[in-house]
Design a protein around this motif. Structure first.
Motif, PDB file in Angstrom:
ATOM      1  N   ASN A 291       0.760  -1.062  -0.011  1.00 48.25           N
ATOM      2  CA  ASN A 291       0.074  -0.003   0.206  1.00 48.25           C
ATOM      3  C   ASN A 291       0.993   1.136  -0.008  1.00 48.25           C
ATOM      4  O   ASN A 291       1.939   1.350   0.516  1.00 48.25           O
ATOM      5  N   ILE A 292       0.389   2.459  -0.465  1.00 50.81           N
ATOM      6  CA  ILE A 292       0.867   3.678  -0.580  1.00 50.81           C
ATOM      7  C   ILE A 292      -0.256   4.447  -0.073  1.00 50.81           C
ATOM      8  O   ILE A 292      -1.290   4.509  -0.521  1.00 50.81           O
ATOM      9  N   CYS A 293       0.049   5.327   0.952  1.00 50.06           N
ATOM     10  CA  CYS A 293      -0.921   6.329   1.447  1.00 50.06           C
ATOM     11  C   CYS A 293      -0.587   7.707   1.032  1.00 50.06           C
ATOM     12  O   CYS A 293       0.587   8.091   0.790  1.00 50.06           O
ATOM     13  N   ILE A 294      -1.450   8.377   0.380  1.00 55.77           N
ATOM     14  CA  ILE A 294      -1.409   9.841  -0.329  1.00 55.77           C
ATOM     15  C   ILE A 294      -2.109  10.699   0.796  1.00 55.77           C
ATOM     16  O   ILE A 294      -3.276  10.541   1.196  1.00 55.77           O
ATOM     17  N   ILE A 295      -1.424  11.659   1.350  1.00 57.66           N
ATOM     18  CA  ILE A 295      -1.735  12.682   2.168  1.00 57.66           C
ATOM     19  C   ILE A 295      -1.883  14.154   1.487  1.00 57.66           C
ATOM     20  O   ILE A 295      -0.745  14.561   1.236  1.00 57.66           O
ATOM     21  N   GLY A 296      -3.265  14.613   1.563  1.00 51.29           N
ATOM     22  CA  GLY A 296      -2.928  16.152   1.080  1.00 51.29           C
ATOM     23  C   GLY A 296      -3.760  16.433  -0.069  1.00 51.29           C
ATOM     24  O   GLY A 296      -3.981  17.688  -0.481  1.00 51.29           O
TER      25      GLY A 296
ATOM     26  N   GLN B  55      -4.152  -2.632  -7.693  1.00 49.83           N
ATOM     27  CA  GLN B  55      -5.171  -3.569  -7.377  1.00 49.83           C
ATOM     28  C   GLN B  55      -6.589  -2.855  -6.716  1.00 49.83           C
ATOM     29  O   GLN B  55      -7.587  -3.739  -6.928  1.00 49.83           O
ATOM     30  N   GLU B  56      -6.203  -1.983  -5.921  1.00 48.48           N
ATOM     31  CA  GLU B  56      -7.245  -1.278  -5.288  1.00 48.48           C
ATOM     32  C   GLU B  56      -6.970   0.062  -4.860  1.00 48.48           C
ATOM     33  O   GLU B  56      -5.900   0.365  -4.722  1.00 48.48           O
ATOM     34  N   ALA B  57      -8.100   0.988  -4.923  1.00 53.19           N
ATOM     35  CA  ALA B  57      -7.867   2.408  -4.681  1.00 53.19           C
ATOM     36  C   ALA B  57      -9.027   2.902  -3.786  1.00 53.19           C
ATOM     37  O   ALA B  57     -10.013   2.509  -4.321  1.00 53.19           O
ATOM     38  N   GLN B  58      -8.856   3.485  -2.740  1.00 55.97           N
ATOM     39  CA  GLN B  58      -9.820   3.857  -1.869  1.00 55.97           C
ATOM     40  C   GLN B  58      -9.587   5.063  -1.154  1.00 55.97           C
ATOM     41  O   GLN B  58      -8.328   5.327  -0.817  1.00 55.97           O
ATOM     42  N   GLN B  59     -10.626   5.776  -0.396  1.00 59.93           N
ATOM     43  CA  GLN B  59     -10.218   6.805   0.366  1.00 59.93           C
ATOM     44  C   GLN B  59     -10.589   6.465   1.837  1.00 59.93           C
ATOM     45  O   GLN B  59     -11.755   5.899   1.902  1.00 59.93           O
ATOM     46  N   VAL B  60      -9.783   6.860   2.785  1.00 57.24           N
ATOM     47  CA  VAL B  60      -9.917   6.290   4.050  1.00 57.24           C
ATOM     48  C   VAL B  60     -11.073   7.039   4.738  1.00 57.24           C
ATOM     49  O   VAL B  60     -11.320   8.404   4.545  1.00 57.24           O
ATOM     50  N   PRO B  61     -12.243   6.395   5.456  1.00 56.62           N
ATOM     51  CA  PRO B  61     -13.369   7.180   5.791  1.00 56.62           C
ATOM     52  C   PRO B  61     -13.025   7.794   7.021  1.00 56.62           C
ATOM     53  O   PRO B  61     -12.060   7.741   7.752  1.00 56.62           O
ATOM     54  N   TYR B  62     -13.740   9.160   7.508  1.00 56.07           N
ATOM     55  CA  TYR B  62     -13.662   9.597   8.498  1.00 56.07           C
ATOM     56  C   TYR B  62     -13.784   8.906   9.988  1.00 56.07           C
ATOM     57  O   TYR B  62     -14.594   8.062   9.859  1.00 56.07           O
ATOM     58  N   LYS B  63     -12.884   8.873  10.775  1.00 62.23           N
ATOM     59  CA  LYS B  63     -13.062   8.148  12.075  1.00 62.23           C
ATOM     60  C   LYS B  63     -13.426   8.846  13.416  1.00 62.23           C
ATOM     61  O   LYS B  63     -13.990   8.478  14.259  1.00 62.23           O
ATOM     62  N   ILE B  64     -12.981  10.057  13.479  1.00 65.03           N
ATOM     63  CA  ILE B  64     -12.850  11.083  14.507  1.00 65.03           C
ATOM     64  C   ILE B  64     -14.032  12.107  14.356  1.00 65.03           C
ATOM     65  O   ILE B  64     -14.891  12.107  15.056  1.00 65.03           O
ATOM     66  N   ASN B  65     -13.721  13.033  13.635  1.00 62.44           N
ATOM     67  CA  ASN B  65     -14.562  14.278  13.256  1.00 62.44           C
ATOM     68  C   ASN B  65     -14.686  14.457  11.867  1.00 62.44           C
ATOM     69  O   ASN B  65     -14.118  14.910  11.000  1.00 62.44           O
TER      70      ASN B  65
ATOM     71  N   ILE C 273      -3.702   3.418  -2.128  1.00 64.62           N
ATOM     72  CA  ILE C 273      -3.623   2.783  -3.105  1.00 64.62           C
ATOM     73  C   ILE C 273      -2.855   1.360  -3.078  1.00 64.62           C
ATOM     74  O   ILE C 273      -1.679   1.331  -2.279  1.00 64.62           O
ATOM     75  N   LYS C 274      -3.608   0.394  -3.283  1.00 65.73           N
ATOM     76  CA  LYS C 274      -3.019  -0.829  -3.089  1.00 65.73           C
ATOM     77  C   LYS C 274      -2.450  -1.326  -4.516  1.00 65.73           C
ATOM     78  O   LYS C 274      -3.170  -1.796  -5.428  1.00 65.73           O
ATOM     79  N   LEU C 275      -1.030  -1.471  -4.484  1.00 69.00           N
ATOM     80  CA  LEU C 275      -0.565  -2.064  -5.933  1.00 69.00           C
ATOM     81  C   LEU C 275      -0.422  -3.806  -5.793  1.00 69.00           C
ATOM     82  O   LEU C 275      -0.435  -4.149  -4.832  1.00 69.00           O
ATOM     83  N   THR C 276      -0.117  -4.081  -7.044  1.00 68.05           N
ATOM     84  CA  THR C 276      -0.026  -5.530  -6.984  1.00 68.05           C
ATOM     85  C   THR C 276       1.368  -6.126  -6.815  1.00 68.05           C
ATOM     86  O   THR C 276       1.515  -7.191  -6.301  1.00 68.05           O
ATOM     87  N   LYS C 277       2.371  -5.300  -7.162  1.00 69.41           N
ATOM     88  CA  LYS C 277       3.933  -5.656  -6.810  1.00 69.41           C
ATOM     89  C   LYS C 277       4.373  -4.648  -5.522  1.00 69.41           C
ATOM     90  O   LYS C 277       4.529  -3.690  -5.721  1.00 69.41           O
ATOM     91  N   ILE C 278       5.082  -5.118  -4.869  1.00 68.22           N
ATOM     92  CA  ILE C 278       5.603  -4.440  -3.853  1.00 68.22           C
ATOM     93  C   ILE C 278       6.940  -3.573  -4.259  1.00 68.22           C
ATOM     94  O   ILE C 278       7.362  -2.236  -3.777  1.00 68.22           O
TER      95      ILE C 278
ATOM     96  N   ASP D 206       1.856   2.600   3.962  1.00 69.56           N
ATOM     97  CA  ASP D 206       0.916   2.284   4.816  1.00 69.56           C
ATOM     98  C   ASP D 206       1.319   1.254   5.771  1.00 69.56           C
ATOM     99  O   ASP D 206       1.551   0.291   5.413  1.00 69.56           O
ATOM    100  N   PHE D 207       1.056   1.568   6.892  1.00 72.45           N
ATOM    101  CA  PHE D 207       1.398   0.774   8.168  1.00 72.45           C
ATOM    102  C   PHE D 207       0.207   0.551   9.343  1.00 72.45           C
ATOM    103  O   PHE D 207      -0.858   1.370   9.232  1.00 72.45           O
ATOM    104  N   SER D 208       0.027  -0.471  10.121  1.00 74.71           N
ATOM    105  CA  SER D 208      -0.707  -0.676  11.038  1.00 74.71           C
ATOM    106  C   SER D 208      -0.634   0.451  12.102  1.00 74.71           C
ATOM    107  O   SER D 208       0.782   1.225  12.013  1.00 74.71           O
ATOM    108  N   ALA D 209      -1.466   0.976  13.016  1.00 74.02           N
ATOM    109  CA  ALA D 209      -1.501   1.746  13.939  1.00 74.02           C
ATOM    110  C   ALA D 209      -0.207   1.678  14.882  1.00 74.02           C
ATOM    111  O   ALA D 209       0.487   2.548  15.441  1.00 74.02           O
ATOM    112  N   GLU D 210      -0.219   0.289  15.271  1.00 69.92           N
ATOM    113  CA  GLU D 210       1.055  -0.001  16.165  1.00 69.92           C
ATOM    114  C   GLU D 210       2.314   0.278  15.684  1.00 69.92           C
ATOM    115  O   GLU D 210       3.166   0.887  16.200  1.00 69.92           O
TER     116      GLU D 210
END
Length: 234
Positions: free
Chosen positions: A54-59, A94-104, A115-120, A148-152
């Motif tokens: 995964n690649i996380c796009i911010i902004g 492979q897949e592309a989506q916008q993260v839903p709001y969780k807090i506000n 963005i989820k790519l097929t190849k690392i 893109d990583f887990s929160a931990e």
């Protein structure tokens, strides 16, 4: 006197039984905590593996995804910032989506795009190009491309930041490896540590002044502890 001795003996036996029981309870609690930690690490590793490509796009401004779609936005970012990649084999999404709001849901900051790519190797190539370019844009607006990583794992990576800054000043060439391991060059060798305890043990076993100046714990943890104490006092 004999009665007293008998009562003392009974009391000692009872105390011994209580101590044995307490030891059993503490041992069971230790095993439970160990199992819990193992399960948490397994879950974290599972999530990181799921997010590995995964690649996380911010902004990216809100509303763009409704007009063009997240895949089209990603393709435009690649074309705008890395035009040479257009001559290479097509990067498969492979897949592309916008993260839903969780807090506000009324916050003004734009949501992240995943963005989820097929190849690392495609993800690593894009992130490497983004690091080398230093400033990635979308229609001239600065944005960020991150793994893109887990929160931990994100928290574990943040806890290395203060040490990374110190090591950069010491020309130790530090890096954060996947998922949250510290790597740096020391006396011509590459040293890698998965947690701060192992780094501390290595630091104290070495007499070099360069390592002695590395902080014992992160400033982030210090701030968190101060804030915790204030809350407890209130």
């Amino acid at each position: 006197m004999q009665d007293i001795r008998n009562k003392l003996k009974e009391a000692e036996e009872q105390i011994s039984e209580v101590e044995d029981r307490l030891e059993e309870i503490m041992d069971a609690e230790h095993k439970r905590e160990k199992r819990l930690k193992t399960n948490e690490e397994s879950l974290r590793e599972l999530w990181d593996n799921v997010k590995r490509t995964n690649i996380c796009i911010i902004g990216v401004p809100e509303g763009e995804e409704r007009e063009k779609g997240t895949e089209k936005i990603f393709q435009e970012i690649i074309a705008e910032n890395f035009p040479n990649m257009g001559n290479e084999p097509l990067i498969q999404i492979q897949e592309a989506q916008q993260v839903p709001y969780k807090i506000n849901p009324r916050r003004n900051t734009p949501r992240h795009i995943i963005i989820k790519l097929t190849k690392i190797k495609d993800k690593e190539k894009i992130l490497k190009a983004a690091r080398e370019k230093k400033q990635v844009t979308y229609k001239g607006t600065p944005i960020r491309l991150l793994a893109d990583f887990s929160a931990e794992t994100l928290q574990s990576r943040r806890e290395w930041h203060d040490i990374l800054n110190v090591m950069k000043g010491k020309n130790l060439q530090p890096r954060l490896l996947y998922p949250a391991r510290l790597s740096f060059r020391f006396e011509g060798e590459i040293k890698t540590f998965s947690d701060k305890q192992k780094l501390r043990e290595f630091k104290y076993s070495n007499t070099k002044p360069t390592l002695k100046k590395i902080p014992k714990r992160s400033s982030l943890n210090k701030k968190r502890n101060v804030k915790k104490k204030r809350l407890q006092n209130h």
